[in-house]
Design a protein around this motif. Sequence first.
Motif, PDB file in Angstrom:
ATOM      1  N   SER A 270       0.826  -1.201   0.000  1.00  0.00           N
ATOM      2  CA  SER A 270       0.000   0.000   0.000  1.00  0.00           C
ATOM      3  C   SER A 270       0.863   1.256   0.000  1.00  0.00           C
ATOM      4  O   SER A 270       1.629   1.487   0.932  1.00  0.00           O
ATOM      5  N   PRO A 271       0.783   2.084  -1.063  1.00  0.00           N
ATOM      6  CA  PRO A 271       1.564   3.323  -1.092  1.00  0.00           C
ATOM      7  C   PRO A 271       1.141   4.257   0.035  1.00  0.00           C
ATOM      8  O   PRO A 271      -0.031   4.364   0.360  1.00  0.00           O
ATOM      9  N   SER A 272       2.107   4.931   0.621  1.00  0.00           N
ATOM     10  CA  SER A 272       1.812   5.849   1.724  1.00  0.00           C
ATOM     11  C   SER A 272       1.397   7.226   1.223  1.00  0.00           C
ATOM     12  O   SER A 272       0.953   8.069   2.003  1.00  0.00           O
ATOM     13  N   TYR A 273       1.508   7.441  -0.069  1.00  0.00           N
ATOM     14  CA  TYR A 273       1.202   8.755  -0.617  1.00  0.00           C
ATOM     15  C   TYR A 273      -0.288   9.074  -0.495  1.00  0.00           C
ATOM     16  O   TYR A 273      -1.127   8.209  -0.744  1.00  0.00           O
ATOM     17  N   ASP A 274      -0.605  10.304  -0.133  1.00  0.00           N
ATOM     18  CA  ASP A 274      -1.992  10.741  -0.012  1.00  0.00           C
ATOM     19  C   ASP A 274      -2.532  11.082  -1.396  1.00  0.00           C
ATOM     20  O   ASP A 274      -2.264  12.145  -1.952  1.00  0.00           O
ATOM     21  N   PHE A 294       5.747  10.314  -4.923  1.00  0.00           N
ATOM     22  CA  PHE A 294       4.594  10.345  -5.809  1.00  0.00           C
ATOM     23  C   PHE A 294       4.628   9.206  -6.816  1.00  0.00           C
ATOM     24  O   PHE A 294       3.593   8.575  -7.100  1.00  0.00           O
ATOM     25  N   LEU A 295       5.777   8.906  -7.357  1.00  0.00           N
ATOM     26  CA  LEU A 295       5.878   7.883  -8.395  1.00  0.00           C
ATOM     27  C   LEU A 295       5.499   6.494  -7.900  1.00  0.00           C
ATOM     28  O   LEU A 295       5.241   5.593  -8.709  1.00  0.00           O
ATOM     29  N   VAL A 304       6.950   5.885 -15.374  1.00  0.00           N
ATOM     30  CA  VAL A 304       7.877   6.055 -14.249  1.00  0.00           C
ATOM     31  C   VAL A 304       9.315   6.007 -14.732  1.00  0.00           C
ATOM     32  O   VAL A 304      10.150   6.833 -14.345  1.00  0.00           O
ATOM     33  N   GLU A 305       9.633   5.064 -15.609  1.00  0.00           N
ATOM     34  CA  GLU A 305      10.998   4.923 -16.114  1.00  0.00           C
ATOM     35  C   GLU A 305      11.403   6.110 -16.978  1.00  0.00           C
ATOM     36  O   GLU A 305      12.564   6.534 -16.963  1.00  0.00           O
ATOM     37  N   LYS A 306      10.473   6.668 -17.748  1.00  0.00           N
ATOM     38  CA  LYS A 306      10.780   7.856 -18.555  1.00  0.00           C
ATOM     39  C   LYS A 306      11.207   9.019 -17.675  1.00  0.00           C
ATOM     40  O   LYS A 306      12.185   9.718 -17.961  1.00  0.00           O
ATOM     41  N   ILE A 307      10.462   9.241 -16.603  1.00  0.00           N
ATOM     42  CA  ILE A 307      10.768  10.352 -15.700  1.00  0.00           C
ATOM     43  C   ILE A 307      12.095  10.114 -14.991  1.00  0.00           C
ATOM     44  O   ILE A 307      12.952  11.007 -14.919  1.00  0.00           O
ATOM     45  N   LYS A 308      12.274   8.920 -14.473  1.00  0.00           N
ATOM     46  CA  LYS A 308      13.524   8.604 -13.768  1.00  0.00           C
ATOM     47  C   LYS A 308      14.722   8.721 -14.693  1.00  0.00           C
ATOM     48  O   LYS A 308      15.754   9.299 -14.331  1.00  0.00           O
TER      49      LYS A 308
END
Length: 348
Positions: A270-274, A294-295, A304-308
């Motif tokens: 579970s992601p912790s991001y709100d 956020f990612l 995700v890989e494009k941004i990273k």
Amino acid sequence: MGAGASASASTTSNEVLELLTPELTATLARCARDSPATFDAAIQTIRDAAAKLPDATSTATTAAAATTATTAATPATPAAVTTTGTLSERVVHEINACRTNPSAFAARLEKTKQFYQGKNVVKPNETTLVTNEGVSAVDECIQVLQKTAPMSPLTLPMCVGLTQSCQDHNDDTGPKGITGHDGSDGSKPADRMNRHGLWSGGCAENISYGHDDPFQIVAQLLVDDGVPSRGHRKNLLTPAFNNVGVAVGPHKIYGVMCTQNFAHQYKDGSPSYDRKKALKIVGATSMTPELISFLTIVPFENIVEKIKSALENEGDETKVDLDFTPPGTLAVKLESAGGSSSFSCTFG
């Protein structure tokens, strides 16, 4: 006869064939694939048993020995190779029986037609069920299954996050007597799946009402009486779906409900991001803690890989603009000396 049943000298050929259920066939196939040594040991047990018996009974007893040996040699932990376990696990087992041997499942559906009286399903000691289409929907389903090629089973054990998303929907809608895929908070199936992990490549949800028997649950969704699109059937028979979660719980009106969530790929956790919080980043030149956090909720690995990749290449001087609008609309712009590119996606 079920798995592990014994056969006497008077066992008939039909009873022997009943031992070779789709479940047993799947068990043997899995043993051969996942544990050759275990499979070889089971086969040797069969041969030893056959050598000790008269020819007239060797076939029947060998089939029983195969069932017993395979059950004993197979680890008890994976629910995919056993008919025991929780109701939810047994539902997945039934789904996999259909996926791996659709024609055999069609034969089981054929036997249910005897209970139809017009549009009513009348079984001894059970409440009469009124259908929309009657036996014609069963016939149509049988024809589809007979033409469906076997496919890979859904992965077991079930994904924790997918199972929890099913449980959430049961806990939310069951006590209120709500039906359908929308939660009382307006959530969609994809929303609930992403609250406990990350799906990618496609996802779907099935819900059965009124049944607590694994076969009846799966049969109801396969026949899909009254649903012109046969969407529930398509979900069960989508080869691209690899992962599953199932939860069974009480329902105020129908007594019981079974929610099933499917995904092509799913990452538990579970992601912790709100996710209710909007985010806007302008001109980012590195992977900041805020961006990294956020990612974790973006289920599309290519994005995700494009941004990273853009921000981790030294000397590239790429800048990233990111605009996230809850619950799941994302727009991204990458700008570098060589030009710019933009893309967007929707999830959750």
